[in-house]
Design a protein around this motif. Sequence first.
Motif, PDB file in Angstrom:
ATOM      1  N   ILE A  65     -24.085  -0.751 -37.246  1.00 25.26           N
ATOM      2  CA  ILE A  65     -24.691  -1.348 -38.452  1.00 25.26           C
ATOM      3  C   ILE A  65     -24.124  -0.629 -39.667  1.00 25.26           C
ATOM      4  O   ILE A  65     -23.652  -1.256 -40.614  1.00 25.26           O
ATOM      5  N   PHE A  66     -24.152   0.703 -39.608  1.00 26.53           N
ATOM      6  CA  PHE A  66     -23.539   1.496 -40.686  1.00 26.53           C
ATOM      7  C   PHE A  66     -22.031   1.227 -40.731  1.00 26.53           C
ATOM      8  O   PHE A  66     -21.456   1.029 -41.797  1.00 26.53           O
ATOM      9  N   TYR A  67     -21.407   1.196 -39.547  1.00 25.99           N
ATOM     10  CA  TYR A  67     -19.971   0.879 -39.441  1.00 25.99           C
ATOM     11  C   TYR A  67     -19.834  -0.574 -38.975  1.00 25.99           C
ATOM     12  O   TYR A  67     -19.465  -0.854 -37.840  1.00 25.99           O
ATOM     13  N   SER A  68     -20.146  -1.471 -39.890  1.00 29.02           N
ATOM     14  CA  SER A  68     -20.227  -2.895 -39.539  1.00 29.02           C
ATOM     15  C   SER A  68     -18.880  -3.474 -39.125  1.00 29.02           C
ATOM     16  O   SER A  68     -18.823  -4.483 -38.418  1.00 29.02           O
ATOM     17  N   ASN A  69     -17.770  -2.862 -39.554  1.00 26.02           N
ATOM     18  CA  ASN A  69     -16.462  -3.395 -39.180  1.00 26.02           C
ATOM     19  C   ASN A  69     -16.163  -3.190 -37.700  1.00 26.02           C
ATOM     20  O   ASN A  69     -15.208  -3.737 -37.171  1.00 26.02           O
ATOM     21  N   LEU A  70     -16.994  -2.398 -37.019  1.00 22.67           N
ATOM     22  CA  LEU A  70     -16.803  -2.162 -35.584  1.00 22.67           C
ATOM     23  C   LEU A  70     -17.838  -2.919 -34.760  1.00 22.67           C
ATOM     24  O   LEU A  70     -18.105  -2.560 -33.622  1.00 22.67           O
ATOM     25  N   GLY A  71     -18.392  -3.960 -35.317  1.00 23.05           N
ATOM     26  CA  GLY A  71     -19.411  -4.731 -34.616  1.00 23.05           C
ATOM     27  C   GLY A  71     -18.882  -5.443 -33.389  1.00 23.05           C
ATOM     28  O   GLY A  71     -19.622  -5.765 -32.477  1.00 23.05           O
ATOM     29  N   ASN A  72     -17.567  -5.699 -33.357  1.00 18.22           N
ATOM     30  CA  ASN A  72     -16.963  -6.385 -32.214  1.00 18.22           C
ATOM     31  C   ASN A  72     -16.913  -5.435 -31.022  1.00 18.22           C
ATOM     32  O   ASN A  72     -16.278  -4.379 -31.086  1.00 18.22           O
ATOM     33  N   ILE A  73     -17.557  -5.805 -29.916  1.00 14.34           N
ATOM     34  CA  ILE A  73     -17.657  -4.912 -28.758  1.00 14.34           C
ATOM     35  C   ILE A  73     -16.294  -4.656 -28.141  1.00 14.34           C
ATOM     36  O   ILE A  73     -16.030  -3.557 -27.617  1.00 14.34           O
ATOM     37  N   ASP A  74     -15.379  -5.638 -28.205  1.00 13.81           N
ATOM     38  CA  ASP A  74     -14.030  -5.433 -27.669  1.00 13.81           C
ATOM     39  C   ASP A  74     -13.314  -4.325 -28.425  1.00 13.81           C
ATOM     40  O   ASP A  74     -12.685  -3.445 -27.836  1.00 13.81           O
ATOM     41  N   LYS A  75     -13.384  -4.391 -29.743  1.00 14.16           N
ATOM     42  CA  LYS A  75     -12.722  -3.367 -30.555  1.00 14.16           C
ATOM     43  C   LYS A  75     -13.374  -2.008 -30.341  1.00 14.16           C
ATOM     44  O   LYS A  75     -12.683  -0.985 -30.205  1.00 14.16           O
ATOM     45  N   LEU A  76     -14.701  -1.977 -30.293  1.00 10.80           N
ATOM     46  CA  LEU A  76     -15.412  -0.719 -30.088  1.00 10.80           C
ATOM     47  C   LEU A  76     -15.035  -0.107 -28.734  1.00 10.80           C
ATOM     48  O   LEU A  76     -14.863   1.112 -28.611  1.00 10.80           O
ATOM     49  N   THR A  77     -14.882  -0.950 -27.718  1.00 14.72           N
ATOM     50  CA  THR A  77     -14.502  -0.466 -26.390  1.00 14.72           C
ATOM     51  C   THR A  77     -13.112   0.142 -26.411  1.00 14.72           C
ATOM     52  O   THR A  77     -12.862   1.190 -25.803  1.00 14.72           O
ATOM     53  N   LYS A  78     -12.179  -0.508 -27.119  1.00 15.76           N
ATOM     54  CA  LYS A  78     -10.822   0.009 -27.186  1.00 15.76           C
ATOM     55  C   LYS A  78     -10.760   1.323 -27.951  1.00 15.76           C
ATOM     56  O   LYS A  78     -10.002   2.222 -27.602  1.00 15.76           O
ATOM     57  N   ILE A  79     -11.569   1.439 -29.004  1.00 13.46           N
ATOM     58  CA  ILE A  79     -11.622   2.696 -29.752  1.00 13.46           C
ATOM     59  C   ILE A  79     -12.179   3.803 -28.855  1.00 13.46           C
ATOM     60  O   ILE A  79     -11.684   4.934 -28.851  1.00 13.46           O
ATOM     61  N   PHE A  80     -13.181   3.462 -28.059  1.00 13.18           N
ATOM     62  CA  PHE A  80     -13.772   4.438 -27.137  1.00 13.18           C
ATOM     63  C   PHE A  80     -12.741   4.867 -26.097  1.00 13.18           C
ATOM     64  O   PHE A  80     -12.652   6.053 -25.749  1.00 13.18           O
ATOM     65  N   ASP A  81     -11.952   3.907 -25.592  1.00 13.17           N
ATOM     66  CA  ASP A  81     -10.887   4.224 -24.626  1.00 13.17           C
ATOM     67  C   ASP A  81      -9.888   5.216 -25.216  1.00 13.17           C
ATOM     68  O   ASP A  81      -9.440   6.150 -24.538  1.00 13.17           O
ATOM     69  N   LEU A  82      -9.529   5.004 -26.482  1.00 14.87           N
ATOM     70  CA  LEU A  82      -8.622   5.929 -27.155  1.00 14.87           C
ATOM     71  C   LEU A  82      -9.279   7.289 -27.343  1.00 14.87           C
ATOM     72  O   LEU A  82      -8.639   8.335 -27.151  1.00 14.87           O
ATOM     73  N   ALA A  83     -10.548   7.264 -27.704  1.00 15.00           N
ATOM     74  CA  ALA A  83     -11.257   8.510 -27.996  1.00 15.00           C
ATOM     75  C   ALA A  83     -11.330   9.422 -26.783  1.00 15.00           C
ATOM     76  O   ALA A  83     -11.100  10.638 -26.889  1.00 15.00           O
ATOM     77  N   ILE A  84     -11.639   8.859 -25.608  1.00 10.37           N
ATOM     78  CA  ILE A  84     -11.825   9.710 -24.424  1.00 10.37           C
ATOM     79  C   ILE A  84     -10.555   9.810 -23.580  1.00 10.37           C
ATOM     80  O   ILE A  84     -10.594  10.301 -22.454  1.00 10.37           O
ATOM     81  N   GLY A  85      -9.430   9.326 -24.120  1.00 11.85           N
ATOM     82  CA  GLY A  85      -8.143   9.557 -23.467  1.00 11.85           C
ATOM     83  C   GLY A  85      -7.802   8.617 -22.339  1.00 11.85           C
ATOM     84  O   GLY A  85      -6.887   8.893 -21.552  1.00 11.85           O
ATOM     85  N   ILE A  86      -8.528   7.500 -22.208  1.00 17.21           N
ATOM     86  CA  ILE A  86      -8.142   6.506 -21.199  1.00 17.21           C
ATOM     87  C   ILE A  86      -6.788   5.909 -21.565  1.00 17.21           C
ATOM     88  O   ILE A  86      -5.947   5.635 -20.713  1.00 17.21           O
ATOM     89  N   HIS A  87      -6.579   5.732 -22.852  1.00 18.55           N
ATOM     90  CA  HIS A  87      -5.273   5.314 -23.351  1.00 18.55           C
ATOM     91  C   HIS A  87      -4.659   6.444 -24.161  1.00 18.55           C
ATOM     92  O   HIS A  87      -5.364   7.175 -24.859  1.00 18.55           O
ATOM     93  N   ASP A  88      -3.336   6.567 -24.052  1.00 18.61           N
ATOM     94  CA  ASP A  88      -2.601   7.484 -24.912  1.00 18.61           C
ATOM     95  C   ASP A  88      -1.491   6.698 -25.587  1.00 18.61           C
ATOM     96  O   ASP A  88      -1.425   5.471 -25.480  1.00 18.61           O
ATOM     97  N   LEU A  89      -0.610   7.390 -26.282  1.00 17.54           N
ATOM     98  CA  LEU A  89       0.446   6.691 -27.024  1.00 17.54           C
ATOM     99  C   LEU A  89       1.338   5.876 -26.098  1.00 17.54           C
ATOM    100  O   LEU A  89       1.778   4.779 -26.441  1.00 17.54           O
ATOM    101  N   ASN A  90       1.599   6.404 -24.891  1.00 21.04           N
ATOM    102  CA  ASN A  90       2.463   5.690 -23.948  1.00 21.04           C
ATOM    103  C   ASN A  90       1.821   4.408 -23.453  1.00 21.04           C
ATOM    104  O   ASN A  90       2.469   3.363 -23.366  1.00 21.04           O
ATOM    105  N   THR A  91       0.530   4.497 -23.100  1.00 17.48           N
ATOM    106  CA  THR A  91      -0.127   3.289 -22.584  1.00 17.48           C
ATOM    107  C   THR A  91      -0.352   2.269 -23.688  1.00 17.48           C
ATOM    108  O   THR A  91      -0.290   1.062 -23.440  1.00 17.48           O
ATOM    109  N   ILE A  92      -0.604   2.732 -24.909  1.00 14.40           N
ATOM    110  CA  ILE A  92      -0.753   1.792 -26.029  1.00 14.40           C
ATOM    111  C   ILE A  92       0.547   1.034 -26.239  1.00 14.40           C
ATOM    112  O   ILE A  92       0.570  -0.194 -26.380  1.00 14.40           O
ATOM    113  N   GLU A  93       1.658   1.778 -26.252  1.00 13.82           N
ATOM    114  CA  GLU A  93       2.963   1.135 -26.414  1.00 13.82           C
ATOM    115  C   GLU A  93       3.237   0.185 -25.262  1.00 13.82           C
ATOM    116  O   GLU A  93       3.771  -0.918 -25.455  1.00 13.82           O
TER     117      GLU A  93
END
Length: 629
Positions: free
Chosen positions: A176-204
């Motif tokens: 709600i405070f960060y309303s631009n992250l309301g999309n669950i898909d985007k929030l999930t991908k950000i979480f994946d990046l945050a906890i290292g499920i994805h790195d620069l190689n996998t993103i590329e």
Amino acid sequence: MKLTIHEIKIWFNDKTTKTRSLNFLPNKINVITGLSNTGKTTIWSIIDYCLLSENFNIATSISKVTSWFGLRFSVNGREISIVRQSPSDKRISSNIYFAYGDFPLIPENNIKNINELKEKLNKVFGFNNSIKSFFVTNSSNKSLKKEYQFDYRDFLIFCALTDTVIGVRNIYLDNIFYSNLGNIDKLTKIFDLAIGIHDLNTIEAYNKLCTIEKKLSDLEKDKKLYTKKQSKLIERIKSLIEKCKFYNLLGYDISFVNISESITLIEKIIQDKKDSAINSEKFEKLDTLRSKKRQILLELNEIRNFNHEYEKYKNNINKMADSLQPIDYLYKNLNSQLINSYQSKLFLANLSDSLKEIKQSLAKKKNPPIDVQDEEKKLIQELKNIDIEISSLKQSIDNLPDMAEEYIRIGEISNELNNILSSFNVGCNINENKIEAMCKILEKNRKNLLEICGKTKNTRFANINLLNSCIQYYFEKFKNISDFKDCKVEFNMATMSLNIFSLSDVSSSIPIITGSQSNFMILHLCFFLGLHRYLLNTKSDFVPQILFIDQPSKPYFEREDDSDKLLDVFFLLNEFFNTLNKDTDETFQLILLEHAESHYWENHKMENFHLVDEFIGDNALIPKNLLKE
């Protein structure tokens, strides 16, 4: 990512009022305590606003008396100051002061474009183009793909346990405070990046994979279109072969083999018949003679029209001469026949002169400007010769009626073949072999990329287990609470929230439902502490090593034992800092807003707490005399 807040500073519209500063220490629980409506909750909104938020969450009562909000902080050891003008007329200001180092004495705008400053901060926070763009596949429809853009601001959601969500059952991240992250898909991908499920190689790899799958999809469409056109082309060519058979131009034992051979066969029939059918030249010559005959007839018609007009002209001249013959007689006998006046003499003289001119014109006997008679004779003779040739050719053609009919049929087939070749653009289509070759190359690359991306499944399982163990560590500190007895917690990626399961009933896959705001607060606290413990262990590149907590005491002070429960919370926060590995230079900062008084941690010698300020009495974030005005 090492982010440390050093100072928040406020400049006021009233120049006689001194600036207001709050100073924070690294590796400490920085506490601002005090009563309600003193501006505590505004602290995180000021931090967020100075970090170039597109939204403004600061109370109007504060913004209208404030001229500038300032934030001094360090990112990976580099000190930065950002001072942003307070909004006017409810519009976010684009006036910003930016510098490496301390605040200015009096801030003024030195930034031309806020987006350029965001790009600069992206680099400071370690973000580059590789992680700013990330494709994801919609799980329900793999053909639908979305592209998300990421920047440093997106990861601040993991650094704020706000009063909006701290006591809510299933909402852990404040979108709600960060309303631009309301999309669950985007929030999930950000979480994946945050906890290292994805790195620069996998993103590329994901980005390349999506590009390749788009190309494969396009090639598949080309193949389907090509196949569809080929089927229609085959039908048209088969039909034309059958027509050749019907006209006895091709044997009935001949069958369709393939497009190329069939086209060659029909073209050969047309060419052979043109070479052998002599009547084709006769028809062409007959057309030429008939055209020439029409031209001669037109020329003869023009000559005859000219002669007719010329004779008519001469007859008119003679008639005019005859009508003027009595003028001579009258002129000679003027006295006896007419009144001898000046006007009569002048009139007769003019008529006499006209008669003389006509006689002179007739006497000259001018011939037509061209020798039309001779030209007419030549054209008549040429016309006779052409008629003779036409008659001879027609007799020859009449003796070959089958050849004439065949000529017409060959023309019909030739026209139809040309229409087919033109309509289907034969010869210009993408070669089917080339399409298959391109698909094989792309499929090979796709396979390699899928192997890289596939590794994230194992990584996800391992990382989530490690995260759960970090959360469980803090969760077990509250085992004295009856609702949590013999339970474990697991993070649910689908809902981005914690589930509680009974350890005594391992066969059950249904989470336990717990009630009360205090339980929800404890679960939120366990999640955020566990998350940041995990991020510190895994050296996250994306999430700042800072946590803002707004009033964990909010659910308490309702019963006598509430103070004991709150004390457990403070002990837990203090222990979090005790577990920091100072030998590896781990740094962390916590900003805590509280109603509780400082004796909770001071009496129990919690050395990691630092009291920034107490908003009590006349002391508040904004001087009360300004708010009253």
